[in-house]
Scaffold this motif. Structure first.
Motif, PDB file in Angstrom:
ATOM      1  N   HIS A  85       1.553   4.097   7.133  1.00  4.10           N
ATOM      2  CA  HIS A  85       2.401   5.287   6.673  1.00  4.10           C
ATOM      3  C   HIS A  85       2.828   5.133   5.191  1.00  4.10           C
ATOM      4  CE1 HIS A  85       3.580   5.587  10.870  1.00  4.10           C
ATOM      5  NE2 HIS A  85       3.294   6.532  10.625  1.00  4.10           N
ATOM      6  N   LEU A  86       3.134   3.912   4.716  1.00  6.88           N
ATOM      7  CA  LEU A  86       3.318   3.368   3.540  1.00  6.88           C
ATOM      8  C   LEU A  86       2.143   3.703   2.516  1.00  6.88           C
ATOM      9  CD1 LEU A  86       4.813   1.951   0.913  1.00  6.88           C
ATOM     10  CD2 LEU A  86       4.049  -0.193   1.859  1.00  6.88           C
ATOM     11  N   LEU A  87       1.046   3.198   2.900  1.00  9.37           N
ATOM     12  CA  LEU A  87      -0.310   3.560   2.051  1.00  9.37           C
ATOM     13  C   LEU A  87      -0.465   4.839   2.001  1.00  9.37           C
ATOM     14  CD1 LEU A  87      -2.965   0.858   2.999  1.00  9.37           C
ATOM     15  CD2 LEU A  87      -2.198   1.651   0.788  1.00  9.37           C
ATOM     16  N   TYR A  88      -0.434   5.775   3.106  1.00  5.15           N
ATOM     17  CA  TYR A  88      -0.629   7.305   3.040  1.00  5.15           C
ATOM     18  C   TYR A  88       0.168   7.915   2.073  1.00  5.15           C
ATOM     19  CZ  TYR A  88      -1.162  12.038   4.176  1.00  5.15           C
ATOM     20  OH  TYR A  88      -1.391  13.556   4.270  1.00  5.15           O
ATOM     21  N   PHE A  89       1.423   7.608   2.259  1.00  3.65           N
ATOM     22  CA  PHE A  89       2.462   8.139   1.388  1.00  3.65           C
ATOM     23  C   PHE A  89       2.350   7.811  -0.048  1.00  3.65           C
ATOM     24  CE2 PHE A  89       6.377   8.238  -0.959  1.00  3.65           C
ATOM     25  CZ  PHE A  89       6.912   9.322  -0.792  1.00  3.65           C
TER      26      PHE A  89
ATOM     27  N   CYS B  58       6.365  -2.608  -3.417  1.00  2.00           N
ATOM     28  CA  CYS B  58       6.649  -1.819  -2.329  1.00  2.00           C
ATOM     29  C   CYS B  58       6.639  -2.950  -1.034  1.00  2.00           C
ATOM     30  CB  CYS B  58       5.404  -0.550  -1.977  1.00  2.00           C
ATOM     31  SG  CYS B  58       3.815  -1.330  -1.765  1.00  2.00           S
ATOM     32  N   GLY B  59       6.839  -2.312   0.121  1.00  2.00           N
ATOM     33  CA  GLY B  59       6.761  -2.963   1.419  1.00  2.00           C
ATOM     34  C   GLY B  59       7.693  -2.308   2.402  1.00  2.00           C
ATOM     35  N   LEU B  60       7.506  -3.021   3.398  1.00  2.00           N
ATOM     36  CA  LEU B  60       8.417  -2.426   4.684  1.00  2.00           C
ATOM     37  C   LEU B  60       9.754  -3.277   4.527  1.00  2.00           C
ATOM     38  CD1 LEU B  60       5.980  -2.648   7.890  1.00  2.00           C
ATOM     39  CD2 LEU B  60       6.326  -0.900   6.304  1.00  2.00           C
ATOM     40  N   VAL B  61      10.788  -2.126   4.732  1.00  2.00           N
ATOM     41  CA  VAL B  61      12.319  -2.688   4.526  1.00  2.00           C
ATOM     42  C   VAL B  61      12.347  -3.892   5.599  1.00  2.00           C
ATOM     43  CG1 VAL B  61      14.524  -1.972   4.795  1.00  2.00           C
ATOM     44  CG2 VAL B  61      12.783  -0.378   3.952  1.00  2.00           C
ATOM     45  N   ASN B  62      13.022  -4.989   4.864  1.00  2.00           N
ATOM     46  CA  ASN B  62      13.360  -6.074   5.526  1.00  2.00           C
ATOM     47  C   ASN B  62      14.467  -5.899   6.627  1.00  2.00           C
ATOM     48  OD1 ASN B  62      14.711  -8.560   6.049  1.00  2.00           O
ATOM     49  ND2 ASN B  62      13.612  -9.657   4.391  1.00  2.00           N
TER      50      ASN B  62
ATOM     51  N   TRP C 228      15.109   1.211  14.222  1.00  2.00           N
ATOM     52  CA  TRP C 228      14.584   1.755  13.170  1.00  2.00           C
ATOM     53  C   TRP C 228      13.979   0.694  12.141  1.00  2.00           C
ATOM     54  CZ3 TRP C 228      15.674   6.836  12.982  1.00  2.00           C
ATOM     55  CH2 TRP C 228      16.331   7.496  13.988  1.00  2.00           C
ATOM     56  N   ASN C 229      13.115   1.257  11.259  1.00  2.00           N
ATOM     57  CA  ASN C 229      12.403   0.459  10.151  1.00  2.00           C
ATOM     58  C   ASN C 229      11.876   1.346   9.022  1.00  2.00           C
ATOM     59  OD1 ASN C 229      10.050   1.425  11.330  1.00  2.00           O
ATOM     60  ND2 ASN C 229       8.953  -0.400  11.083  1.00  2.00           N
ATOM     61  N   GLY C 230      11.156   1.044   8.056  1.00  2.00           N
ATOM     62  CA  GLY C 230      11.006   1.897   6.831  1.00  2.00           C
ATOM     63  C   GLY C 230      10.312   1.189   5.758  1.00  2.00           C
ATOM     64  N   PHE C 231       9.910   2.024   4.866  1.00  2.00           N
ATOM     65  CA  PHE C 231       9.266   1.454   3.594  1.00  2.00           C
ATOM     66  C   PHE C 231      10.078   1.783   2.444  1.00  2.00           C
ATOM     67  CE2 PHE C 231       6.711   5.367   4.155  1.00  2.00           C
ATOM     68  CZ  PHE C 231       6.923   6.088   2.926  1.00  2.00           C
ATOM     69  N   ALA C 232       9.862   1.052   1.504  1.00  2.00           N
ATOM     70  CA  ALA C 232      10.414   1.260   0.037  1.00  2.00           C
ATOM     71  C   ALA C 232       9.471   0.916  -0.983  1.00  2.00           C
ATOM     72  CB  ALA C 232      11.582   0.386   0.074  1.00  2.00           C
ATOM     73  N   PHE C 233       9.696   1.211  -2.395  1.00  2.00           N
ATOM     74  CA  PHE C 233       8.885   1.106  -3.424  1.00  2.00           C
ATOM     75  C   PHE C 233       9.850   1.359  -4.597  1.00  2.00           C
ATOM     76  CE2 PHE C 233       8.533   5.691  -4.803  1.00  2.00           C
ATOM     77  CZ  PHE C 233       8.498   6.226  -3.375  1.00  2.00           C
ATOM     78  N   GLY C 234       9.195   0.750  -5.679  1.00  2.00           N
ATOM     79  CA  GLY C 234       9.882   0.849  -7.175  1.00  2.00           C
ATOM     80  C   GLY C 234       8.662   1.386  -7.720  1.00  2.00           C
TER      81      GLY C 234
END
Ligand SMILES: [Zn+2]
Length: 125
Positions: A10-14, A71-75, A89-95
């Motif tokens: 999902h992170l890569l696609y986004f 970027c990465g999956l939220v700790n 729940w989980n998720g991703f984040a990026f700067g």
């Protein structure tokens, strides 16, 4: 982004979709492992150099790739400290830094031009 069953896919696609829209052309991305305390796993996201198309130039230091953002999956600890159950729940984040984006978008060959304060350069944008 926080949701259920979020993966690196999902992170890569986004990121690919977002960067393709920003740069208004297809971009090739790759992930390399990187350590950032608020994500696990963490990555450096690189794009194929938009200045030279991956052939190698001074901007990409002849590698064909430019490091663009962390970027990465939220700790899970970040979720826990936010009152969110990491078992559900989980998720991703990026700067996303603006200077590197502007550099790639407008074909600027030296990031220092953006910090120099030369109005003749800055007023082009
Ligand atoms: Zn290049």
């Amino acid at each position: 982004m926080i949701d259920r069953e979020v993966s690196v896919a999902h992170l890569l696609y986004f990121m690919k979709t977002l960067l393709t829209a920003i740069f208004r052309r297809e971009v090739t991305v790759r992930l390399r492992p990187g350590y950032f305390p608020f994500v696990e796993p963490g990555f450096e996201l690189d794009i194929k150099c938009l200045i030279c198309g991956g052939e190698g130039c001074p901007v990409c230091k002849q590698s064909g790739w430019v490091e663009l953002l962390p970027c990465g999956l939220v700790n899970p600890n970040v979720l826990r400290m936010s009152g969110i159950d990491p078992a559900e729940w989980n998720g991703f984040a990026f700067g996303l830094g603006l200077t590197r984006l502007a550099m790639m978008r407008y074909g600027i060959d030296d990031i220092r031009h953006l910090q120099g304060g030369d109005l003749r350069f800055l007023e082009q944008f």
